[in-house]
Scaffold this motif. Structure first.
Motif, mmCIF file in Angstrom:
data_model
loop_
_atom_site.group_PDB
_atom_site.id
_atom_site.type_symbol
_atom_site.label_atom_id
_atom_site.label_comp_id
_atom_site.label_asym_id
_atom_site.label_seq_id
_atom_site.Cartn_x
_atom_site.Cartn_y
_atom_site.Cartn_z
ATOM 1 N N SER A 169 0.855 -1.192 0.000
ATOM 2 C CA SER A 169 0.000 0.000 0.000
ATOM 3 C C SER A 169 0.889 1.240 0.000
ATOM 4 N N VAL A 170 0.695 2.112 -0.996
ATOM 5 C CA VAL A 170 1.476 3.350 -1.080
ATOM 6 C C VAL A 170 0.510 4.523 -0.998
ATOM 7 N N MET A 171 0.575 5.238 0.115
ATOM 8 C CA MET A 171 -0.307 6.380 0.344
ATOM 9 C C MET A 171 0.543 7.642 0.488
ATOM 10 N N VAL A 172 -0.115 8.784 0.606
ATOM 11 C CA VAL A 172 0.629 10.049 0.688
ATOM 12 C C VAL A 172 0.343 10.768 2.002
ATOM 13 N N ASN A 173 1.328 11.569 2.409
ATOM 14 C CA ASN A 173 1.143 12.507 3.509
ATOM 15 C C ASN A 173 0.634 13.814 2.911
ATOM 16 N N ALA A 174 -0.310 14.464 3.566
ATOM 17 C CA ALA A 174 -0.916 15.672 3.012
ATOM 18 C C ALA A 174 -1.254 16.654 4.119
ATOM 19 N N GLY A 175 -1.519 17.888 3.713
ATOM 20 C CA GLY A 175 -1.946 18.909 4.667
ATOM 21 C C GLY A 175 -2.874 19.916 4.031
ATOM 22 N N LEU A 176 -3.082 19.784 2.698
ATOM 23 C CA LEU A 176 -3.926 20.703 1.952
ATOM 24 C C LEU A 176 -5.067 19.939 1.281
ATOM 25 N N ALA A 177 -6.177 20.612 1.104
ATOM 26 C CA ALA A 177 -7.282 19.993 0.374
ATOM 27 C C ALA A 177 -6.853 19.672 -1.053
ATOM 28 N N GLU A 178 -5.977 20.507 -1.620
ATOM 29 C CA GLU A 178 -5.507 20.300 -2.992
ATOM 30 C C GLU A 178 -4.718 18.995 -3.120
ATOM 31 N N ASP A 179 -4.072 18.550 -2.033
ATOM 32 C CA ASP A 179 -3.330 17.281 -2.075
ATOM 33 C C ASP A 179 -4.285 16.114 -2.316
ATOM 34 N N ALA A 180 -5.458 16.178 -1.722
ATOM 35 C CA ALA A 180 -6.441 15.104 -1.916
ATOM 36 C C ALA A 180 -6.939 15.091 -3.357
ATOM 37 N N ALA A 181 -7.102 16.277 -3.922
ATOM 38 C CA ALA A 181 -7.583 16.369 -5.299
ATOM 39 C C ALA A 181 -6.577 15.808 -6.299
ATOM 40 N N SER A 182 -5.296 15.755 -5.912
ATOM 41 C CA SER A 182 -4.257 15.299 -6.844
ATOM 42 C C SER A 182 -3.909 13.819 -6.663
ATOM 43 N N LEU A 183 -4.713 13.074 -5.902
ATOM 44 C CA LEU A 183 -4.425 11.653 -5.676
ATOM 45 C C LEU A 183 -4.366 10.870 -6.986
#
Length: 754
Positions: free
Chosen positions: A446-460
């Motif tokens: 499983s490869v997931m990302v660390n994020a802190g902005l709403a825009e990070d979720a949009a770029s999944l």
């Protein structure tokens, strides 16, 4: 006479104006200036030291022996005067000899004087001398007297520069015809090549003493109106819409309308300065405060104020155009001391290839916006504005935090080859974006990302990540000028979940406190010596339960009808996890009583960052739905080595057998209990380190979005079972250099470690 308010400073400036306008040599004028200041401030001594041939030379004095003039010289950093010039700061001492840097020069005859105050004389942002006063009695000078000295020093810099009394070749000596490599702080990753463009033309203040105070005040009022209109327009036209970026601009706008700031500029005008000089005077005060502030968040607020002052200065002087308005070449590398977020947004993203800063920080608002724009940034490059020239070729390596100015042809060719290789690798990573993260022997990762902005979720979708393994909820708090309320939090969390779609999002509760202090949240505690191990994260949230309750309610409402995944940071013992979970479950009951739609289910997890928690896994694992290992904090705690201290950067290695043995013990325990575990942090985002983690049994990772491609490529090129057998042997009997052994194994087995 003890000075009172701006009127006394104005009295000195009026006398200075007469001296500067009169006939005579520069030396005779400075002799009159020290007499004037000593008389008005009722000080026995007033002296002016100027920087000549890299030494501070006593150039004029009232009260010290005249034979010491042009004889007494101090190196930068030597004595009180040298310290002021070297550090660009004020000294105000009741007893001069008690200061650690005090140096006695017998030829001056200063042994009978006790008190001492000195301020730097600054020209074009660099100290060129020192203005000091001394008194018989041991007393600190009043704040208003220091303010008057600083104002006088500013006016003196004009006389000194016009008379060419100080070294003027400093900038030219820093510039060289050949290539120059500079190392700084990597702020935003990426590589760029282009022409040097200076963010703003230097606004040289030609007149410092006002002829008509009311006319100067009217000019400032007009400039404030224009500046506020500009900020409002930028906020309306920003492309990012709502979200953290909008909050950054709202904070910036708050400063533009701050009455305290405009009042300080007005007070400087009252003292007799022109509008331009008054703004610069307040800017100097801001820069001095910035040097004294350790808190990165407060420092960033001061940077925003500096950015606005630059804008106001350009408006009032009629030199309003930054490079954003005057036009960019097609491949611009922007050079600046620092940038505010609003100023960066004014640039054409198609032409702006990179940014190089003398200052800058990882938490800066500008850095966040640049990352969203996809512009590489390197900061902390001292004197870069004096080293580069407009139009110079500049190579920016945001991956390594380096910049090359005026590269030779071989250097340029090598850089272009690396850029091409980087682009080729990106194309290769793009090819695996939609493929499963599966090893050669069929092990699914499983490869997931660390994020802190709403825009990070949009770029999944763009990254090909499986979801968000760590959403840092504190970021909304760090960029906000006030404590975000439940409704503000609710909007953000809902936006993140909607943008992620069917992919999971794990929200980490607030990790604030320690070195991430919020200026609007009083901690009622003294400054901690070791903030990363102090009152932060879950410790703070449990003590300030209303803060955590508001966040819990926002998360519960945002996730209505969905799966809510929450994890708690900085847990030391299982009871902390239980207490946090109980608080969340109480808020679920609150939502149910209000007939609010609840999440489909809630999964609770813990972050293992504190080594002590590893000793209680038998108690913790049956109670959690998942575990995340935060390698950044965990590593520094295991090695007792601050990861932010450059002196210790090479003292510990993520590929140390001690770290890997510790992690393997945790991973084995989670496998035995059937608890999903994920490695979060920088370690998992480095291909060789990630390979080692796979070798000790890890199969879940949460990393930066930029690392997803390289890590997927690594996973798809490795035989996990063969690697694990090899790692077992290495950990039982570690080789002398495990990093080298891993690198060689990867080479022999064609593993894509970059």
């Amino acid at each position: 006479m003890p000075l009172t308010a701006a009127a006394s400073a104005r009295e000195i400036l009026t006398g200075l104006h007469d001296v500067m306008a009169g006939r005579g040599s520069a030396q005779s004028k400075l002799d009159k200036v020290v007499d004037l200041i000593a008389e008005k401030m009722e000080s026995e001594v007033c002296s002016i030291y100027l920087l000549r041939e890299n030494k501070l030379e006593l150039f004029a004095t009232h009260g010290l022996r005249k034979e010491a003039v042009h004889v007494t010289k101090l190196k930068l950093g030597e004595g009180l005067v040298g310290t002021i010039a070297n550090e660009g700061r004020v000294l105000n001492l009741a007893e001069a000899s008690s200061h650690a840097e005090f140096v006695y020069r017998p030829e001056t005859g200063e042994e009978s004087f006790h008190s001492f105050a000195g301020v730097p004389i600054v020209y074009r942002e660099a100290p060129v001398g020192v203005l000091s006063v001394q008194h018989d009695d041991p007393r600190r000078y009043a704040d208003v007297e220091i303010e008057a000295l600083q104002t006088v020093a500013m006016v003196l810099s004009e006389l000194i520069a016009n008379a060419r009394l100080v070294d003027g070749a400093r900038r030219n000596r820093l510039r060289s015809a050949g290539p120059l490599r500079l190392s700084g702080l990597k702020l935003v990753a990426g590589m760029a090549k282009g022409q040097a463009v200076f963010h703003e033309p230097q606004v040289l203040i030609e007149h410092t003493v006002a002829e008509d105070t009311e006319a100067e005040r009217a000019r400032v009022y007009g400039a404030f109106r224009k500046m506020r209109e500009q900020i409002d327009n930028i906020e309306r036209e920003a492309e990012f819409g709502t979200g953290e970026h909008q909050e950054i601009l709202e904070t910036y706008r708050m400063f533009a309308y701050d009455e305290g700031w405009s009042r300080r500029i007005n007070e400087a005008i009252d003292s007799g300065l022109t509008a331009e000089a008054a703004i610069e005077r307040v800017q100097q005060r801001t820069r001095a405060r910035m040097r004294e502030i350790d808190d990165p968040i407060l420092q960033e607020r001061m940077h925003d104020l500096e950015d606005l002052a630059n804008r106001l200065l350009r408006i009032v002087s009629g030199r309003m155009g930054t490079a954003a308005q005057t036009g960019l070449p097609h491949d611009a590398i922007l050079i600046a001391r620092n940038l505010g977020p609003a100023e960066l947004l004014e640039y054409d993203k198609r032409r702006l290839k990179g940014v190089v800063l003398e200052e800058g920080s990882l938490t800066a608002h500008m850095t966040i916006v640049a990352r969203a724009m996809g512009v590489p940034v390197v900061g902390r490059l001292a004197d870069v504005r004096h080293i580069a020239e407009d139009g110079d070729m500049v190579l920016v390596d945001g991956d390594n935090g380096s910049v090359i100015i005026r590269p030779s042809r071989p250097l340029q060719t090598s850089f272009e080859q690396r850029m091409a290789l980087s682009q080729k690798r990106r194309a290769q990573y793009e090819a695996v974006r939609g493929l499963a993260a599966e090893t050669l022997d069929g092990a699914r990762m499983s490869v997931m990302v660390n994020a802190g902005l709403a825009e990070d979720a949009a770029s999944l979708e763009l990254t090909g990540a499986d979801g968000i393994g760590l959403f840092r909820t504190e970021f909304q708090f760090l960029v906000s000028a006030t404590l975000p309320g439940r409704e503000s939090q609710l909007k953000l969390y809902k936006r993140v979940l909607e943008a992620a779609g069917d992919k999971p999002v794990i929200f980490r509760t607030l990790d604030i406190g320690g070195d991430k202090a919020l200026p609007y949240l009083s901690t009622d505690s003294t400054e901690a010596e070791n903030p990363s191990m102090g009152w932060r994260a879950l410790r703070l949230s449990l003590d300030r339960s209303t803060l955590m309750k508001a966040q819990a309610r926002a998360l519960i409402q945002a996730a209505s009808g969905r799966v809510l995944r929450v994890m708690f940071p900085m847990i030391s013992e299982p009871w902390e996890y239980e207490q946090a979970r109980a608080l969340f479950e109480e808020q679920v009951e609150w939502a149910a009583r209000g007939n609010r739609k609840l999440p489909e289910r809630i999964e609770f997890g813990a972050m293992l960052e504190v080594p002590a928690l590893a000793e209680m896994l038998d108690q913790l694992l049956p109670r959690v739905d998942f575990l995340s290992i935060g390698t950044n904090d965990l590593t520094q705690f295991l090695f007792a080595a601050d990861r932010g201290d450059p002196r210790l950067a090479q003292r510990y290695d993520w590929l140390s057998p001690s770290i890997l043995r510790f992690l393997k013990r945790v991973i084995d325990a989670t496998a035995k209990s059937g608890t999903p575990v994920r490695i979060c942090g920088e370690m998992a985002g480095r291909p060789l380190e990630c390979m080692a983690l796979i070798g000790i049994g890890a199969n879940g990772f949460s990393i930066t979005p930029a690392a997803v491609g390289p890590i997927k490529a690594l996973i798809r090129s490795v035989d996990a079972s063969a690697l694990r057998a090899k790692m077992d042997g290495w950990l039982q009997k570690p080789p002398q250099d495990l990093r080298r052994a891993l690198t060689e194994w990867a080479r022999r087995h064609d593993v894509a470690v970059g």
